[in-house]
Design a protein around this motif. Structure first.
Motif, PDB file in Angstrom:
ATOM      1  N   ARG A   1       0.982  -1.082  -0.096  1.00 16.20           N
ATOM      2  CA  ARG A   1      -0.195  -0.004   0.081  1.00 16.20           C
ATOM      3  C   ARG A   1       0.934   1.216   0.048  1.00 16.20           C
ATOM      4  NH1 ARG A   1      -5.595  -0.774   0.739  1.00 16.20           N
ATOM      5  NH2 ARG A   1      -5.574   1.547  -0.098  1.00 16.20           N
ATOM      6  N   GLU A   2       2.026   1.243   0.504  1.00 12.67           N
ATOM      7  CA  GLU A   2       2.975   2.203   0.538  1.00 12.67           C
ATOM      8  C   GLU A   2       3.880   2.468  -0.684  1.00 12.67           C
ATOM      9  OE1 GLU A   2       3.133   4.648   2.901  1.00 12.67           O
ATOM     10  OE2 GLU A   2       2.301   3.909   4.408  1.00 12.67           O
ATOM     11  N   TYR A   3       3.985   1.452  -1.512  1.00  8.95           N
ATOM     12  CA  TYR A   3       4.579   1.624  -2.547  1.00  8.95           C
ATOM     13  C   TYR A   3       3.667   0.773  -3.635  1.00  8.95           C
ATOM     14  CZ  TYR A   3       8.493   2.805   0.365  1.00  8.95           C
ATOM     15  OH  TYR A   3       9.286   3.170   1.165  1.00  8.95           O
ATOM     16  N   PRO A   4       2.670   1.350  -3.954  1.00  9.47           N
ATOM     17  CA  PRO A   4       1.613   0.534  -4.956  1.00  9.47           C
ATOM     18  C   PRO A   4       2.074   0.256  -6.445  1.00  9.47           C
ATOM     19  CG  PRO A   4       0.808   2.725  -4.413  1.00  9.47           C
ATOM     20  CD  PRO A   4       2.060   2.567  -3.657  1.00  9.47           C
ATOM     21  N   ASN A   5       3.096   1.264  -6.824  1.00  4.84           N
ATOM     22  CA  ASN A   5       3.314   1.048  -8.410  1.00  4.84           C
ATOM     23  C   ASN A   5       4.559   0.638  -8.738  1.00  4.84           C
ATOM     24  OD1 ASN A   5       0.824   2.861  -9.009  1.00  4.84           O
ATOM     25  ND2 ASN A   5       1.475   4.581  -8.259  1.00  4.84           N
ATOM     26  N   SER A   6       5.410   0.074  -7.697  1.00  4.92           N
ATOM     27  CA  SER A   6       6.520  -0.719  -8.037  1.00  4.92           C
ATOM     28  C   SER A   6       6.218  -2.092  -8.955  1.00  4.92           C
ATOM     29  CB  SER A   6       7.302  -1.068  -6.568  1.00  4.92           C
ATOM     30  OG  SER A   6       7.441   0.170  -6.028  1.00  4.92           O
ATOM     31  N   GLN A   7       7.250  -2.061  -9.806  1.00  3.81           N
ATOM     32  CA  GLN A   7       7.057  -3.159 -10.559  1.00  3.81           C
ATOM     33  C   GLN A   7       7.733  -4.582  -9.860  1.00  3.81           C
ATOM     34  OE1 GLN A   7       5.231  -3.690 -13.416  1.00  3.81           O
ATOM     35  NE2 GLN A   7       4.472  -1.737 -13.159  1.00  3.81           N
ATOM     36  N   ILE A   8       7.016  -5.558  -9.713  1.00  2.00           N
ATOM     37  CA  ILE A   8       7.740  -6.869  -9.179  1.00  2.00           C
ATOM     38  C   ILE A   8       7.643  -7.839 -10.188  1.00  2.00           C
ATOM     39  CG2 ILE A   8       7.329  -8.544  -7.168  1.00  2.00           C
ATOM     40  CD1 ILE A   8       8.219  -5.885  -6.457  1.00  2.00           C
ATOM     41  N   SER A   9       8.906  -8.619  -9.982  1.00  4.02           N
ATOM     42  CA  SER A   9       9.101  -9.728 -10.918  1.00  4.02           C
ATOM     43  C   SER A   9       8.801 -11.039  -9.991  1.00  4.02           C
ATOM     44  CB  SER A   9      10.425  -9.875 -11.716  1.00  4.02           C
ATOM     45  OG  SER A   9      10.614 -11.083 -12.310  1.00  4.02           O
ATOM     46  N   MET A  10       7.990 -11.942 -10.386  1.00  2.99           N
ATOM     47  CA  MET A  10       7.726 -13.117  -9.448  1.00  2.99           C
ATOM     48  C   MET A  10       8.691 -14.309 -10.287  1.00  2.99           C
ATOM     49  SD  MET A  10       4.020 -12.818  -8.178  1.00  2.99           S
ATOM     50  CE  MET A  10       4.334 -14.354  -7.094  1.00  2.99           C
ATOM     51  N   TYR A  11       9.242 -14.708  -9.580  1.00  2.00           N
ATOM     52  CA  TYR A  11      10.321 -15.868 -10.133  1.00  2.00           C
ATOM     53  C   TYR A  11      10.720 -15.871 -11.755  1.00  2.00           C
ATOM     54  CZ  TYR A  11       7.983 -18.080  -6.112  1.00  2.00           C
ATOM     55  OH  TYR A  11       7.698 -18.381  -4.839  1.00  2.00           O
ATOM     56  N   GLY A  12      11.048 -14.347 -11.982  1.00  2.00           N
ATOM     57  CA  GLY A  12      11.344 -13.930 -13.460  1.00  2.00           C
ATOM     58  C   GLY A  12      10.248 -14.224 -14.469  1.00  2.00           C
ATOM     59  N   LEU A  13       9.123 -14.702 -14.104  1.00  2.00           N
ATOM     60  CA  LEU A  13       8.157 -15.142 -15.019  1.00  2.00           C
ATOM     61  C   LEU A  13       7.041 -14.300 -15.273  1.00  2.00           C
ATOM     62  CD1 LEU A  13       7.808 -18.927 -13.787  1.00  2.00           C
ATOM     63  CD2 LEU A  13       9.041 -18.044 -15.607  1.00  2.00           C
TER      64      LEU A  13
END
Length: 356
Positions: free
Chosen positions: A250-262
């Motif tokens: 909720r504090e960083y809602p727009n960060s891009q996250i890669s889940m296991y590189g997939l």
């Protein structure tokens, strides 16, 4: 002479103590080392020419060996403090004496090892206090359980044991056990090290008391929810990590996250994605769901509702500020409590003006 490294294609396990192999083209001729070099065993890289360097005990200097063999290259160095031998990184010998190469290789090795240990210690010391303490307790609790020093049956939350047998510690230990060593344990610990640390260093920077109060509020809320039928949860470490993850999202809602590189997704959806992974891999969904509920409860009363109404009903209590000030845990900007002075008090007292 034993092989200085583990058996590999370049350092086979049939190298006997006498220095001779078992015969054939891959056998090793004896490597002679002077008595003064007993602290080291030097295996040299094969030289481009059909010669290699050895040390004869009667001369103690570099000589040319007319019968070279493909020896692996590694150096066993004597630790300057513990006195133990340790295999160092391989070193190249190019026209230098064996003694120089051995000394230079060991000095470079211990310098790199000390640099690595200092950088790791520097990183650990740079972590914010609350996340560091919680992650450390979780790690060592699992280590003690894995070594069978600590019985996991004494850690889980059980209200009959708490109230009937007065096992009060279960109210606390249930938050520090994330399971035995496994992939799930590693993922949860990395969440504390990444998202908890980023949250405490970012949104809660110079607000150590507020971050500690968030953890305490989450723990109390999880204890209350676990007392409700059909919501019983015996190990509350996973819900606590899930709460940290939700507040971070909720504090960083727009960060891009890669889940296991997939899969790439916004951090706002990360708690729900982790919940979906729990379902896919057959893990219980309730602990993660409770953590999301508690995280949203905290975020609503400390951020959303104050923005809408201007009132904050979940302010950090004074006693939490006193704990942070007393033990000097981080920094709290605009704290109503001054840090306790822990300096020497033997000659401290009230001053009086002398009469002229």
């Amino acid at each position: 002479m034993a092989c200085a490294i583990e058996p590999t294609p370049t350092c086979p396990n049939h190298l006997h103590a006498s220095g001779h192999g078992s015969g054939g083209p891959s056998s090793f001729p004896p490597l002679e080392v002077s008595p003064s070099d007993y602290h080291f065993i030097l295996l040299l890289r094969p030289r481009p020419a059909s010669t290699r360097l050895t040390t004869r005990p009667e001369r103690g200097r570099d000589l040319e060996d007319p019968n070279p063999s493909p020896l692996p290259h590694a150096t066993r160095c004597l630790h300057p403090q513990s006195g133990r031998h340790t295999t160092a990184a391989s070193i190249a010998i190019t026209g230098r004496p064996v003694g120089w190469a051995r000394q230079q290789g060991c000095e470079n090795y211990w310098a790199s090892m000390q640099k690595t240990s200092k950088s790791e210690g520097k990183y650990y010391n740079s972590l914010p206090p609350v996340s560091k303490a919680y992650g450390t307790l979780c790690f060592f609790t699992t280590v003690l359980v894995q070594l069978q020093i600590l019985d996991p049956g004494l850690l889980y939350l059980s209200y009959p044991h708490v109230f009937k047998s007065f096992q009060i510690w279960r109210l606390f230990t249930s938050f520090f056990f994330l399971g035995k060593f496994s992939i799930n344990f590693g993922i949860r610990l990395l969440m504390i090290a990444r998202y908890g640390v980023q949250l405490e260093k970012g949104s809660f920077e110079k607000r150590t008391a507020d971050f500690l109060w968030m953890m305490i509020f989450g723990a109390i809320s999880l204890l209350v929810l676990s007392a409700i039928p059909y919501l019983e949860t015996y190990l509350l470490g996973i819900p606590m990590v899930s709460m940290l993850l939700y507040v971070w999202s909720r504090e960083y809602p727009n960060s891009q996250i890669s889940m296991y590189g997939l899969v790439q997704l916004r951090s706002f959806y990360l708690p729900w994605a982790m919940l979906g992974l729990d379902v896919i891999f057959g893990s219980p969904i309730l602990p993660g769901l409770l953590g999301i509920m508690v995280g949203h409860l905290y975020y609503f009363f400390t951020v959303l509702y104050p923005l809408a109404s201007g009132k904050n009903y979940l302010k950090t209590p004074m006693w939490v500020h006193k704990i942070v000030a007393r033990f000097r845990l981080g920094v709290q900007a605009n704290s109503p409590v001054r840090p306790a002075n822990t300096g020497p008090t033997a000659f401290r007292g009230r001053g009086y003006r002398l009469n002229q």
